[in-house]
Design a protein around this motif. Structure first.
Motif, PDB file in Angstrom:
ATOM      1  N   THR A 119     -11.499   1.738  -3.740  1.00  0.00           N
ATOM      2  CA  THR A 119     -11.462   0.259  -2.821  1.00  0.00           C
ATOM      3  C   THR A 119     -11.116  -0.575  -2.663  1.00  0.00           C
ATOM      4  O   THR A 119     -10.743  -0.940  -1.447  1.00  0.00           O
ATOM      5  N   SER A 122      -7.399  -4.054  -0.059  1.00  0.00           N
ATOM      6  CA  SER A 122      -8.887  -3.961  -0.098  1.00  0.00           C
ATOM      7  C   SER A 122      -7.780  -2.864   1.609  1.00  0.00           C
ATOM      8  O   SER A 122      -7.313  -3.228   1.964  1.00  0.00           O
ATOM      9  N   GLN A 123      -9.383  -1.636   1.450  1.00  0.00           N
ATOM     10  CA  GLN A 123      -9.135  -1.195   2.498  1.00  0.00           C
ATOM     11  C   GLN A 123      -9.021  -1.183   4.210  1.00  0.00           C
ATOM     12  O   GLN A 123      -8.735  -0.931   4.989  1.00  0.00           O
ATOM     13  N   THR A 127      -5.592  -0.834   5.674  1.00  0.00           N
ATOM     14  CA  THR A 127      -5.095   0.061   6.342  1.00  0.00           C
ATOM     15  C   THR A 127      -5.633  -0.184   7.598  1.00  0.00           C
ATOM     16  O   THR A 127      -4.714   0.404   8.069  1.00  0.00           O
ATOM     17  N   TYR A 170      -5.343   2.003  -3.697  1.00  0.00           N
ATOM     18  CA  TYR A 170      -5.893   0.624  -3.768  1.00  0.00           C
ATOM     19  C   TYR A 170      -6.493  -0.100  -5.215  1.00  0.00           C
ATOM     20  O   TYR A 170      -7.614   0.596  -5.733  1.00  0.00           O
ATOM     21  N   ARG A 196     -15.943  -1.724   6.467  1.00  0.00           N
ATOM     22  CA  ARG A 196     -16.180  -1.162   5.689  1.00  0.00           C
ATOM     23  C   ARG A 196     -16.650  -0.856   4.263  1.00  0.00           C
ATOM     24  O   ARG A 196     -16.772  -0.788   3.542  1.00  0.00           O
TER      25      ARG A 196
END
Length: 934
Positions: free
Chosen positions: A220, A515-516, A519, A541, A652
């Motif tokens: 995450t 963190s996502q 991305t 992550y 997210r």
């Protein structure tokens, strides 16, 4: 040191049953219209300074403790305090109880304005606790053990929960085993779950079993970035009866870089595990009112200079200044030119410049960031209204706060920089990196005249030399929370790709965002494709390379380095670069901004001056220089504006605690209590509560104890606490062997912190510790007395336990300095040590010893174990512990081997009435357990 307010405690047969209120962040959806302040209608006590008031924000009313009102009623001048001390002062006002927090404690903060320093110890209660998985597992183990103990006492296990909100983010376990391919992320996650399934099963149970405790699953993000982007609220709220109370968001964390959230005006720093557990269970954190160093920032960064360059400059300056144990607070008009992510970058590296924290006050940029990351409008309005009502909102024209001391940086003077090759404070201008490496190669690494030496790599069509970059990692909480430097890295990759440049084949590349959301915006901008083309595929992550989880180098690279004793280099966007930390194969480690990480991957060496020499040859046959591919600040800002949106954060984090299919598939055993697996070598039920009764027994003095160790000055918690690799020929290695664990699967002490059997065997087992009972010998050994047999400290402690013999330790000055490691105190207790006698103690370790039921005793005047002529063959009896009071004196009777006796007076460093209660109960955990079970 202050003495606690005197209080007659209940008889030792009854523990206090006081229970702190559970706090929760409670953002609502309705958007407020305006704020108004009035006196609270509550009939509750307003405290010694009449501070309790009501703040109306839109349609909601909040109780709060007003600093301006307290200033009018005896705390004159506090409006000039540093913003960080205003946060501490509000905390004291809110928790004033005449015992843990007295009116005199509060007045001491006002007195600070005159002295600008203080030796006053205060009880501080953070709003919440942040954990990562390495340091968080032992805390959850202790909670689980407390549930078992309550059940054993006939109580309700459901009563055992964290009493303040706790978030644990699993971010320290992913390693870069696979890299440079589209499947790297999936493969690394698969391996991570295979390695850590026992630990994850336990944490998944904890997430379901405990109230007020949340787990952010693997894959995450990094705890500090998740904290900054989602968990932190800047102003926290809790419901107490019919009131909703608003107060500054504060936290302590079991990771040193908890300081990152200071960029969002959330006062927070890293603590040891015992302190974190105490805070989690509603107990105050003991601390001195700190000195506060003001750091004035002016001007703005020049074109082409990044936030990373800035923080490396700040770190260098503050290390030279000397700010260990102090608060640092940033002020000046330069703040107007710093995005909040840039501030967080500076705050993150407070451990590297030595400060407790690096605090930024609330201002318009804070509000802008809260909105940009998807926080509710109501929360933003509350933050603004609360900060302005409290005089905590930085605005132009405000007088500067009063500081202990100040220093200043013109941001316009910052130049592109790295730091290395061994320490984060050793900044090197980009123009000087080549020279710096050559100097280190000749000096520190002892290889004069070898700069041009190169060796073949088996099976490859290239060779390898000193300074070649074998690891280029975009990693770490420091920089991956900052879109400006990550977008810049993507643009460097795009421009290099367009020129036809390629990363050198010996470079292990990796991208591990915090963190996502990263991305999402790299994909939206299309820059992830360009990073992939340069080998910077997503690997996970998590912290990865920055904490040493860089994974193995390709076999042929590793062999070439080690067979030829090459000084290879790593360039990473992290915060720590100590030798041996990043990779056992890499000696020279440089911290750099993400775009420079990409540039060095292209150049392939730290023996190239990136400002004057080409990175490589383009597809048109022409040399390509760094200036040819470096993006403009305008390009970076435009890309950030178009590609980073609040909706990304909202989406997210909407299901941040759910986890992926791996996490969901983990079988959870046990209900309210954990179903301990006796065969697990990672998680075991600790013995802290074996035989625990509802009421504590009578305290007793220490009689005829043996000496486990005689230590000199400056024994650190790194010497005491288990750390690093587990040696096969050690008590811990023998234990794992007995459990059919092969040496290749020993893992590290850090990964096995949830198993006390491993950790107690590693206590005092550091290979460099020197027990003065054995002259000229290093390592965790002692003499079993009266036999005189030399053996490992753990083995001797267990033999003494079989004989029913208590133990003591003698030490010199500054005992327990270093990181505040919980196992330094836990392991000491589990070995059977009843008291540690030293010339002086590090503050946190002293507190931790008391928290584990071990008495810290201090020599008076200039006395020492050396002046007494001790050699370890003596027995020691300590009188006065049975009726201990804060900072009383006790008597120690030392019986020498020839039968002669000597009586000496010692100061008992159980400093406060709360600590007396902990000690009477056998430690803080039994104390809290009995309180909750009562």
């Amino acid at each position: 040191m202050k003495k606690a307010a005197p209080k007659k405690t209940a008889a030792k047969t009854k523990a206090p049953a006081k229970k702190p209120v559970v706090a929760k962040a409670a953002p609502k959806k309705a958007a407020p219209k305006k704020a108004a302040v009035k006196k609270a209608s509550s009939a509750k006590d307003h405290g010694s300074f009449g501070a309790r008031r009501t703040l109306k924000v839109g349609k909601r009313s909040y109780t709060y403790f007003s600093l301006p009102d307290a200033e009018k009623k005896g705390l004159d001048g506090i409006s000039r305090l540093p913003f960080s001390l205003k946060v501490l002062l509000e905390n004291l006002l809110r928790f004033e109880d005449g015992r843990t927090v007295s009116a005199d404690d509060i007045r001491a903060v006002k007195t600070w304005l005159e002295t600008r320093t203080s030796d006053r110890e205060i009880a501080y209660r953070p709003a919440r606790v942040l954990m990562q998985d390495f340091t968080g597992v032992p805390a959850v183990v202790d909670l689980a053990a407390m549930r078992d103990a309550v059940k054993g006492l006939g109580g309700n296990p459901k009563k055992i929960n964290p009493l303040v909100p706790v978030d644990l983010v699993i971010d320290h376990s992913v390693m870069v085993d696979k890299f440079g391919t589209p499947t790297s992320f999936k493969e690394n996650v698969d391996i991570e779950y295979q390695r850590n399934r026992e630990r994850y099963e336990f944490l998944r149970w904890g997430a379901k079993a405990f109230d007020n405790f949340r787990v952010v699953p693997p894959g995450t993000g990094i705890c500090h970035q998740v904290n900054l982007e989602y968990l932190a609220q800047t102003v926290w709220t809790k419901t107490e009866g019919k009131e909703e109370i608003a107060y500054p968001d504060t936290c302590v964390g079991t990771d040193s870089h908890t300081t990152m959230v200071n960029g969002l005006a959330v006062l927070g720093w890293g603590v040891g595990g015992i302190e974190a557990e105490a805070a989690m269970l509603g107990q105050p954190v003991s601390m001195l009112i700190p000195e506060v160093i003001g750091f004035r920032l002016t001007g703005k960064l020049n074109e082409g200079v990044t936030a990373t360059d800035m923080v490396l400059t700040v770190t260098e300056m503050l290390r030279k200044k000397g700010v260990v144990g102090k608060f640092v607070e940033y002020f000046g008009n330069g703040l107007d030119n710093l995005a909040l992510e840039d501030r967080a970058t500076i705050a993150n590296m407070a451990p590297e410049y030595g400060a407790t924290c690096g605090f930024f006050p609330i201002d318009n940029e804070t509000l802008k960031y809260l909105r940009a990351t998807g926080r509710s409008e109501e929360r933003v309005a509350l933050v603004e209204a609360y900060a302005k009502a409290q005089g905590m909102f930085r605005e132009k024209g405000m007088p500067d706060p009063v500081f202990t001391d100040t220093l200043e940086l013109d941001l316009g003077s910052v130049v592109p920089s790295l730091a290395g090759p061994k320490r984060p404070q050793d900044r090197v201008a980009l123009t000087d990196v080549k020279t710096n490496f050559h100097g280190a190669l000749e000096g520190e690494f002892g290889k004069p005249g070898q700069a041009s030496r190169r060796v073949p790599v088996e099976g490859q069509d290239y060779d390898l030399g000193h300074g070649d970059v074998v690891i280029a990692a975009i990693t770490s909480c420091t920089n991956t929370s900052n879109p400006s430097v990550l977008i810049a890295a993507g643009l460097v990759a795009r421009n290099a790709r367009a020129k036809g440049l390629k990363v050198k084949p010996w470079v292990k590349t990796s991208l591990a965002p915090g963190s996502q959301v990263v991305t999402d915006y790299l994909n939206k901008s299309g820059l992830q494709d360009d990073l992939d083309a340069m080998g910077f595929d997503l690997v996970g992550y998590g912290c990865t390379t920055c904490i040493g989880n860089s994974g193995p180098l390709p076999t042929e690279i590793s062999q070439a380095i080690n067979a030829n004793d090459l000084v290879a280099s790593a360039v990473l966007s992290g915060n720590r670069n100590f030798e041996g930390r990043v990779s056992p194969d890499v000696k020279a480690n440089y911290l750099a901004s993400p775009p420079l990480v990409v540039a060095y991957a292209l150049a392939g060496s730290t023996q190239i001056d990136l400002t004057t020499e080409p990175l490589g040859t383009g597809s048109d046959g022409q040399p390509v220089y760094l200036k040819d591919i470096w993006p403009t600040s305008k390009d970076v800002a435009a890309t950030v504006r178009s590609c980073v949106t609040p909706e990304m954060f909202r989406t997210r984090y909407a299901n941040v605690f759910d986890g992926d299919a791996h996490w969901q598939s983990i079988k959870v055993t046990g209900g309210l209590t954990y179903d301990w697996d006796g065969g697990s070598t990672y998680v075991q039920n600790p013995p802290y509560f074996v035989g625990l009764q509802k009421t504590p027994g009578e305290l007793s003095d220490v009689k005829d104890a043996r000496i486990l160790g005689l230590f000199a000055d400056s024994i650190t918690t790194d010497h005491i606490s288990p750390a690093g690799n587990i040696k096969a020929q050690s008590p811990a290695g023998s234990y794992l062997n007995s459990k059919q664990v092969g040496a290749q699967d020993f893992n590290s002490y850090g990964a096995r912190r949830g198993n006390h059997e491993v950790m107690m065997r590693g206590t005092f087992a550091n290979i460099r510790i020197k027990n003065q009972m054995l002259k000229g010998i290093e390592g965790g050994v002692t003499k079993l007395q009266p036999d005189g047999t030399q053996m490992p400290i753990y083995d001797a402690a267990m033999e003494y336990k079989r004989r029913g013999v208590p133990l003591v330790i003698f030490a010199g000055k500054e005992y327990g300095t270093g990181s505040s490691r919980d196992w330094a105190a836990k392991g000491t207790m589990l070995l059977g040590v009843k008291a540690v006698v030293a010339q002086s103690f590090e503050r946190i370790h002293r507190s931790n010893l008391v928290g584990m039921g071990v008495a810290p005793l201090q020599f008076l005047n200039d006395m020492s174990w050396q002046s007494l002529g001790l050699d370890g063959s003596e027995t020691v009896s300590i009188e006065g512990l049975a009726n201990v009071k804060p900072r009383t004196k006790v008597n120690a009777v030392i019986t020498f081997a020839d039968g002669t006796k000597q009586s000496i007076e010692l100061l008992c460093r159980i400093d406060t009435q709360d600590e007396v209660d902990y000690y009477e109960n056998g430690g803080i955990l039994p104390y809290v357990l009995r309180s909750l079970a009562a």
